[in-house]
Design a protein around this motif. Sequence first.
Motif, PDB file in Angstrom:
ATOM      1  N   LYS A  84     -14.875  51.068  49.070  1.00  0.00           N
ATOM      2  CA  LYS A  84     -15.802  50.216  48.325  1.00  0.00           C
ATOM      3  C   LYS A  84     -16.102  50.821  46.951  1.00  0.00           C
ATOM      4  CE  LYS A  84     -20.185  50.295  48.720  1.00  0.00           C
ATOM      5  NZ  LYS A  84     -21.579  50.335  49.081  1.00  0.00           N
ATOM      6  N   GLU A  86     -14.232  52.868  45.203  1.00  0.00           N
ATOM      7  CA  GLU A  86     -13.042  52.738  44.357  1.00  0.00           C
ATOM      8  C   GLU A  86     -12.946  51.332  43.770  1.00  0.00           C
ATOM      9  OE1 GLU A  86      -9.734  53.829  46.820  1.00  0.00           O
ATOM     10  OE2 GLU A  86     -10.157  55.975  46.691  1.00  0.00           O
ATOM     11  N   LYS A  87     -13.195  50.330  44.596  1.00  0.00           N
ATOM     12  CA  LYS A  87     -13.117  48.949  44.104  1.00  0.00           C
ATOM     13  C   LYS A  87     -14.193  48.676  43.065  1.00  0.00           C
ATOM     14  CE  LYS A  87     -10.707  46.911  47.929  1.00  0.00           C
ATOM     15  NZ  LYS A  87     -10.055  45.669  48.082  1.00  0.00           N
ATOM     16  N   ILE A  88     -15.391  49.182  43.297  1.00  0.00           N
ATOM     17  CA  ILE A  88     -16.470  49.009  42.320  1.00  0.00           C
ATOM     18  C   ILE A  88     -16.112  49.734  41.026  1.00  0.00           C
ATOM     19  CG2 ILE A  88     -18.857  49.659  41.791  1.00  0.00           C
ATOM     20  CD1 ILE A  88     -19.547  49.023  44.711  1.00  0.00           C
ATOM     21  N   ASN A  90     -13.112  50.389  39.860  1.00  0.00           N
ATOM     22  CA  ASN A  90     -12.071  49.617  39.182  1.00  0.00           C
ATOM     23  C   ASN A  90     -12.662  48.389  38.497  1.00  0.00           C
ATOM     24  OD1 ASN A  90     -10.053  51.366  39.970  1.00  0.00           O
ATOM     25  ND2 ASN A  90      -9.480  50.172  41.768  1.00  0.00           N
ATOM     26  N   GLU A  91     -13.597  47.733  39.157  1.00  0.00           N
ATOM     27  CA  GLU A  91     -14.226  46.543  38.575  1.00  0.00           C
ATOM     28  C   GLU A  91     -15.030  46.918  37.334  1.00  0.00           C
ATOM     29  OE1 GLU A  91     -14.883  42.503  38.294  1.00  0.00           O
ATOM     30  OE2 GLU A  91     -13.563  43.546  39.685  1.00  0.00           O
ATOM     31  N   ILE A  92     -15.758  48.036  37.393  1.00  0.00           N
ATOM     32  CA  ILE A  92     -16.523  48.505  36.228  1.00  0.00           C
ATOM     33  C   ILE A  92     -15.575  48.819  35.074  1.00  0.00           C
ATOM     34  CG2 ILE A  92     -17.883  50.457  35.345  1.00  0.00           C
ATOM     35  CD1 ILE A  92     -19.318  50.477  38.082  1.00  0.00           C
ATOM     36  N   ASN A  94     -12.564  47.575  34.528  1.00  0.00           N
ATOM     37  CA  ASN A  94     -12.034  46.316  33.984  1.00  0.00           C
ATOM     38  C   ASN A  94     -13.066  45.591  33.138  1.00  0.00           C
ATOM     39  OD1 ASN A  94      -9.550  46.690  35.206  1.00  0.00           O
ATOM     40  ND2 ASN A  94     -10.106  45.562  37.056  1.00  0.00           N
ATOM     41  N   LEU A  95     -14.324  45.596  33.576  1.00  0.00           N
ATOM     42  CA  LEU A  95     -15.379  44.944  32.785  1.00  0.00           C
ATOM     43  C   LEU A  95     -15.639  45.686  31.480  1.00  0.00           C
ATOM     44  CD1 LEU A  95     -17.871  43.933  35.609  1.00  0.00           C
ATOM     45  CD2 LEU A  95     -16.416  42.403  34.256  1.00  0.00           C
ATOM     46  N   GLN A  96     -15.547  47.010  31.506  1.00  0.00           N
ATOM     47  CA  GLN A  96     -15.721  47.775  30.266  1.00  0.00           C
ATOM     48  C   GLN A  96     -14.597  47.463  29.281  1.00  0.00           C
ATOM     49  OE1 GLN A  96     -15.991  51.763  31.819  1.00  0.00           O
ATOM     50  NE2 GLN A  96     -18.227  51.764  31.763  1.00  0.00           N
ATOM     51  N   LYS A  98     -12.890  44.691  29.173  1.00  0.00           N
ATOM     52  CA  LYS A  98     -13.149  43.333  28.711  1.00  0.00           C
ATOM     53  C   LYS A  98     -14.258  43.330  27.662  1.00  0.00           C
ATOM     54  CE  LYS A  98     -12.639  39.382  31.691  1.00  0.00           C
ATOM     55  NZ  LYS A  98     -13.147  38.699  32.884  1.00  0.00           N
TER      56      LYS A  98
END
Length: 172
Positions: A84, A86-88, A90-92, A94-96, A98
């Motif tokens: 979980k 790691e996924k969070i 990765n999402e952070i 990707n959002l950074q 973006k």
Amino acid sequence: MYTMPEILGRYKVHSDKSRDKVDEPSLNLQLVENDDVRLSKQINDKNHELRQLSGHDLQGLTIDELEKLENLLQGGLERVIKTKDEKIGNEIFNLQMKGAKLMEENKLLKEQMTILSNGKKPPSMRATDAGNLTSNPEDQGQSSESVTTNVCSCNSGPPPEDDDSITSLKLG
């Protein structure tokens, strides 16, 4: 013709072969039944283990068995938390990325707005139906003046010089 002992001998050989053929399927049937019993027991054991992992059917367990179950659950929970996280992460990330891309686009739009609000002719820009600025106004049949009017009417004045401020454009 055959004599009586020959006929009886042939009968005996033939009946022995038939008996072997009859015993062969019953042997296979016994093996299948044994597999079925073994698999049913495994399924029941796994279902019982699953109920225990979910916190049910714990009454008959010893302290050692409960500790083993606890350690098993803690290891699984740690793997779930790690996945979980790691996924969070990765999402952070990707959002950074973006966000950085949007900040760069915002900076370019601010520069274009500054150029347009100062009355300077931009280097071949046009307004699209989405309100973004792109190149070559002659392709769309718009003049630079209409682009300036469209963009300038969206904002009450030149953008602030502060690059850290958040600027939003309302496009009409």
